[in-house]
Write a protein that holds these residues in place. Structure first.
Motif, PDB file in Angstrom:
ATOM      1  N   ILE A   1       0.841  -1.205   0.000  1.00  0.00           N
ATOM      2  CA  ILE A   1       0.000   0.000   0.000  1.00  0.00           C
ATOM      3  C   ILE A   1       0.874   1.253   0.000  1.00  0.00           C
ATOM      4  N   GLY A   2       1.912   1.201   0.801  1.00  0.00           N
ATOM      5  CA  GLY A   2       2.824   2.343   0.850  1.00  0.00           C
ATOM      6  C   GLY A   2       3.530   2.571  -0.466  1.00  0.00           C
ATOM      7  N   LEU A   3       3.966   1.493  -1.103  1.00  0.00           N
ATOM      8  CA  LEU A   3       4.654   1.609  -2.399  1.00  0.00           C
ATOM      9  C   LEU A   3       3.707   2.151  -3.472  1.00  0.00           C
ATOM     10  N   VAL A   4       2.476   1.667  -3.496  1.00  0.00           N
ATOM     11  CA  VAL A   4       1.510   2.127  -4.498  1.00  0.00           C
ATOM     12  C   VAL A   4       1.173   3.599  -4.282  1.00  0.00           C
ATOM     13  N   LYS A   5       0.962   3.987  -3.022  1.00  0.00           N
ATOM     14  CA  LYS A   5       0.611   5.374  -2.723  1.00  0.00           C
ATOM     15  C   LYS A   5       1.775   6.327  -2.977  1.00  0.00           C
ATOM     16  N   SER A   6       3.001   5.762  -3.052  1.00  0.00           N
ATOM     17  CA  SER A   6       4.170   6.620  -3.311  1.00  0.00           C
ATOM     18  C   SER A   6       4.196   7.104  -4.763  1.00  0.00           C
ATOM     19  N   GLY A   7       3.374   6.459  -5.626  1.00  0.00           N
ATOM     20  CA  GLY A   7       3.322   6.871  -7.028  1.00  0.00           C
ATOM     21  C   GLY A   7       4.225   6.071  -7.942  1.00  0.00           C
ATOM     22  N   LYS A   8       4.951   5.083  -7.426  1.00  0.00           N
ATOM     23  CA  LYS A   8       5.842   4.276  -8.262  1.00  0.00           C
ATOM     24  C   LYS A   8       5.023   3.360  -9.163  1.00  0.00           C
ATOM     25  N   ASN A   9       5.573   3.069 -10.362  1.00  0.00           N
ATOM     26  CA  ASN A   9       4.871   2.150 -11.258  1.00  0.00           C
ATOM     27  C   ASN A   9       5.178   0.708 -10.869  1.00  0.00           C
ATOM     28  N   ARG A  10       4.514  -0.244 -11.516  1.00  0.00           N
ATOM     29  CA  ARG A  10       4.629  -1.644 -11.116  1.00  0.00           C
ATOM     30  C   ARG A  10       6.048  -2.180 -11.286  1.00  0.00           C
ATOM     31  N   MET A  11       6.758  -1.769 -12.340  1.00  0.00           N
ATOM     32  CA  MET A  11       8.116  -2.255 -12.567  1.00  0.00           C
ATOM     33  C   MET A  11       9.059  -1.761 -11.468  1.00  0.00           C
ATOM     34  N   ASP A  12       8.915  -0.482 -11.093  1.00  0.00           N
ATOM     35  CA  ASP A  12       9.745   0.047 -10.002  1.00  0.00           C
ATOM     36  C   ASP A  12       9.481  -0.715  -8.704  1.00  0.00           C
ATOM     37  N   ILE A  13       8.194  -0.978  -8.454  1.00  0.00           N
ATOM     38  CA  ILE A  13       7.840  -1.710  -7.232  1.00  0.00           C
ATOM     39  C   ILE A  13       8.405  -3.130  -7.279  1.00  0.00           C
ATOM     40  N   LEU A  14       8.378  -3.767  -8.477  1.00  0.00           N
ATOM     41  CA  LEU A  14       8.898  -5.128  -8.620  1.00  0.00           C
ATOM     42  C   LEU A  14      10.384  -5.178  -8.262  1.00  0.00           C
ATOM     43  N   ASN A  15      11.158  -4.184  -8.690  1.00  0.00           N
ATOM     44  CA  ASN A  15      12.593  -4.144  -8.367  1.00  0.00           C
ATOM     45  C   ASN A  15      12.818  -4.031  -6.860  1.00  0.00           C
ATOM     46  N   ILE A  16      11.989  -3.208  -6.205  1.00  0.00           N
ATOM     47  CA  ILE A  16      12.102  -3.070  -4.746  1.00  0.00           C
ATOM     48  C   ILE A  16      11.660  -4.370  -4.071  1.00  0.00           C
ATOM     49  N   ALA A  17      10.590  -4.990  -4.615  1.00  0.00           N
ATOM     50  CA  ALA A  17      10.049  -6.216  -4.020  1.00  0.00           C
ATOM     51  C   ALA A  17      11.086  -7.330  -3.993  1.00  0.00           C
ATOM     52  N   ARG A  18      11.881  -7.449  -5.056  1.00  0.00           N
ATOM     53  CA  ARG A  18      12.907  -8.497  -5.104  1.00  0.00           C
ATOM     54  C   ARG A  18      13.901  -8.322  -3.955  1.00  0.00           C
ATOM     55  N   ARG A  19      14.300  -7.094  -3.678  1.00  0.00           N
ATOM     56  CA  ARG A  19      15.267  -6.841  -2.593  1.00  0.00           C
ATOM     57  C   ARG A  19      14.640  -7.129  -1.225  1.00  0.00           C
ATOM     58  N   ILE A  20      13.348  -6.825  -1.097  1.00  0.00           N
ATOM     59  CA  ILE A  20      12.662  -7.094   0.173  1.00  0.00           C
ATOM     60  C   ILE A  20      12.538  -8.599   0.402  1.00  0.00           C
ATOM     61  N   VAL A  21      12.067  -9.309  -0.618  1.00  0.00           N
ATOM     62  CA  VAL A  21      11.812 -10.744  -0.484  1.00  0.00           C
ATOM     63  C   VAL A  21      13.109 -11.519  -0.226  1.00  0.00           C
ATOM     64  N   ASN A  22      14.227 -11.030  -0.766  1.00  0.00           N
ATOM     65  CA  ASN A  22      15.522 -11.689  -0.529  1.00  0.00           C
ATOM     66  C   ASN A  22      15.877 -11.736   0.947  1.00  0.00           C
ATOM     67  N   ASN A  23      15.289 -10.837   1.728  1.00  0.00           N
ATOM     68  CA  ASN A  23      15.557 -10.805   3.173  1.00  0.00           C
ATOM     69  C   ASN A  23      14.438 -11.440   3.986  1.00  0.00           C
ATOM     70  N   CYS A  24      13.525 -12.120   3.303  1.00  0.00           N
ATOM     71  CA  CYS A  24      12.378 -12.739   3.987  1.00  0.00           C
ATOM     72  C   CYS A  24      12.315 -14.215   3.635  1.00  0.00           C
ATOM     73  N   PRO A  25      13.007 -15.088   4.364  1.00  0.00           N
ATOM     74  CA  PRO A  25      12.997 -16.528   4.063  1.00  0.00           C
ATOM     75  C   PRO A  25      11.574 -17.080   4.045  1.00  0.00           C
ATOM     76  N   GLY A  26      11.294 -17.919   3.043  1.00  0.00           N
ATOM     77  CA  GLY A  26       9.976 -18.528   2.951  1.00  0.00           C
ATOM     78  C   GLY A  26       8.981 -17.718   2.139  1.00  0.00           C
ATOM     79  N   LYS A  27       9.341 -16.497   1.733  1.00  0.00           N
ATOM     80  CA  LYS A  27       8.450 -15.653   0.938  1.00  0.00           C
ATOM     81  C   LYS A  27       8.938 -15.622  -0.512  1.00  0.00           C
TER      82      LYS A  27
END
Length: 498
Positions: A1-27
């Motif tokens: 929700i925070g990423l979407v409300k920041s105005g970023k497009n889906r591709m930008d969010i996807l790049n951030i998501a990969r870095r987040i998920v890399n630090n979340c085992p099992g996700k």
């Protein structure tokens, strides 16, 4: 929700998501982006602020919401969440002490006069471990709820129960007055009995309880009085001369002291320790540093005031506690347990008793006494857990949560007992483990580590080698694994408690 409300497009969010998920085992990224798509389409528009606050509390981050500005913050935080926020703002590294104080507080506020839901607490820990800060917070809440509290430095039978006012006796005798004297008479009868704290005080805390646990000649009756006050009957009788003072009390007790490794074995035989939930906590260097940092931040970091409005949390807690007491008055007769709760709890006690059955008879007897008393305390915890949650049905998960608190307390006592003649008892633990069957070396290591709390591999190896030299255990090879088993001498020693 925070990423979407920041105005970023889906591709930008996807790049951030990969870095987040890399630090979340099992996700995985697909799961994360599934939530992002729901936010993009408007299927989800807001997030659970209560979970955000709880997360901040758990990981010692700033509280992200100034609840004073929220119109409906009463719906966001439970009583327990509010308590945790107030506690963790000042006190860190003491989660069990926090839980014990919370249930002591709730039991005091409920002030039940027919059944007994008071949870008495004894807590021993080194100086600077949050003992006084916990008592300060509790007393402030109770005082603001207009309940009578007292924190004496010491106590005697007179201050607790009461005594005779000799001046009043002399006056009444001189003028021939008795208790039936008319108030309109010129000489009025004076009360000859002065009642002690236990008659009217709702909550009593001893911040330095050494004089209570090790009484002198002047207060030897204090133990007996406190035991009577903690019992369900809550009736104390005291003879003074030819008279009798009778007190019916509903005082909740909480006692703190420094760690008493040198005297604890003797004290645990005392009925006072068996009536309360007793918890001992030694602090690691890391925990000590965490507490110090918390104190420094609270006292000297002005940025805290920007996100933490202590008065708002405190006022909300008071309001919630008042609502809770009203709910209890209306629903106390309707609180019930889930089906077969008795069988489930019986199973939990059996498993807990197995965890210390290896101890010598004298030590096991101490823990047996504490466990028997703890059965009553478990019932109190479960009722109070239902009350602060405003729920009429006590569920299995509620039992697990409350029983775990009692289990932690019993385990802390077991560790204290093991410190008495520690070498002998560690040997006894190892032999008792092997009494049932042979084990691989690493499996024995793991069990010794779990039951005794020894973390050093060298220390465990030294213990095993001592038992080999004593002829108590032997080793043999099974395939590529080395197994250890008891010898006849070892079995005889463990059966006779060494």
């Amino acid at each position: 929700i925070g990423l979407v409300k920041s105005g970023k497009n889906r591709m930008d969010i996807l790049n951030i998501a990969r870095r987040i998920v890399n630090n979340c085992p099992g996700k995985n990224v697909a799961e994360f982006m599934g939530w992002v798509d729901k936010a993009i389409t408007g299927e989800i528009k807001d997030f659970n602020k209560a979970e955000i606050v709880q997360w901040a509390i758990k990981y010692n981050h700033p509280i992200l919401y100034n609840l004073h500005s929220e119109k409906k913050f009463i719906e966001i935080l439970t009583i327990k969440m509010l308590w945790d926020v107030l506690w963790d703002a000042k006190i860190a590294a003491q989660p069990v002490w926090r839980e014990l104080c919370f249930y002591n507080l709730i039991g005091t506020i409920v002030d039940e006069r027919e059944d007994d839901y008071r949870v008495h607490v004894i807590f021993s820990s080194p100086p600077g471990s949050g003992k006084d800060e916990g008592l300060n917070l509790m007393q402030k809440v109770l005082d603001d709820l207009e309940l009578d509290t007292v924190r004496p430095s010491s106590a005697t039978d007179k201050t607790l129960v009461g005594g005779l006012n000799q001046e009043a006796i002399n006056y009444n005798t001189k003028w021939g007055l008795d208790s039936s004297a008319d108030d309109t008479e010129k000489k009025q009868f004076r009360r000859e009995i002065e009642e002690g704290w236990l008659k009217h005080v709702h909550w009593m805390a001893f911040g330095e309880s050494e004089t209570i646990f090790k009484p002198g000649a002047f207060n030897r009756q204090v133990h007996i009085i406190l035991r009577q006050a903690m019992d369900k009957a809550r009736r104390i009788e005291k003879g003074v001369g030819a008279r009798r003072i009778t007190i019916n009390t509903n005082t909740s007790f909480i006692l703190t002291t420094y760690s008493m490794d040198d005297t604890i074995y003797k004290l645990l035989h005392n009925g006072l320790f068996q009536r309360a939930l007793y918890y001992d906590k030694s602090l690691s260097k890391e925990e000590h540093n965490t507490i110090q940092q918390k104190i420094c931040d609270y006292n000297y970091n002005p940025a805290i005031k920007e996100y933490y409005d202590e008065k708002a949390y405190h006022d909300l807690l008071l309001k919630s506690l008042k609502d809770m007491k009203s709910w209890y008055a209306e629903n106390k007769s309707n609180i019930t347990y889930f089906k077969d709760c008795n069988m489930y709890i019986s199973h939990l006690w059996t498993e807990l008793e197995k965890s210390y059955e290896f101890l010598p008879d004298a030590d096991r007897s101490i823990l047996d006494s504490i466990v028997r008393r703890s059965n009553n305390n478990l019932n109190k915890l479960l009722i109070l857990h239902a009350v602060w949650n405003k729920k009429k049905m006590i569920e299995k998960r509620d039992v697990d949560e409350c029983f775990n608190l009692i289990k932690i307390c019993v385990e802390s006592i077991k560790k204290l007992i093991l410190k008495q003649d520690g070498a002998k008892k560690k040997r006894l633990v190892a032999l008792d483990i092997l009494k049932k069957r042979s084990l691989k070396t690493m499996d024995l290591h793991a069990k010794i580590r779990a039951q005794v709390g020894v973390k050093s591999t060298k220390a465990i190896n030294r213990l095993i080698n001592e038992l080999k030299e004593l002829g108590c255990i032997t080793q043999f090879r099974e395939g590529t694994a080395i197994r250890l088993s008891l010898t006849a001498k070892g079995a005889d020693m463990v059966d006779n408690d060494i």
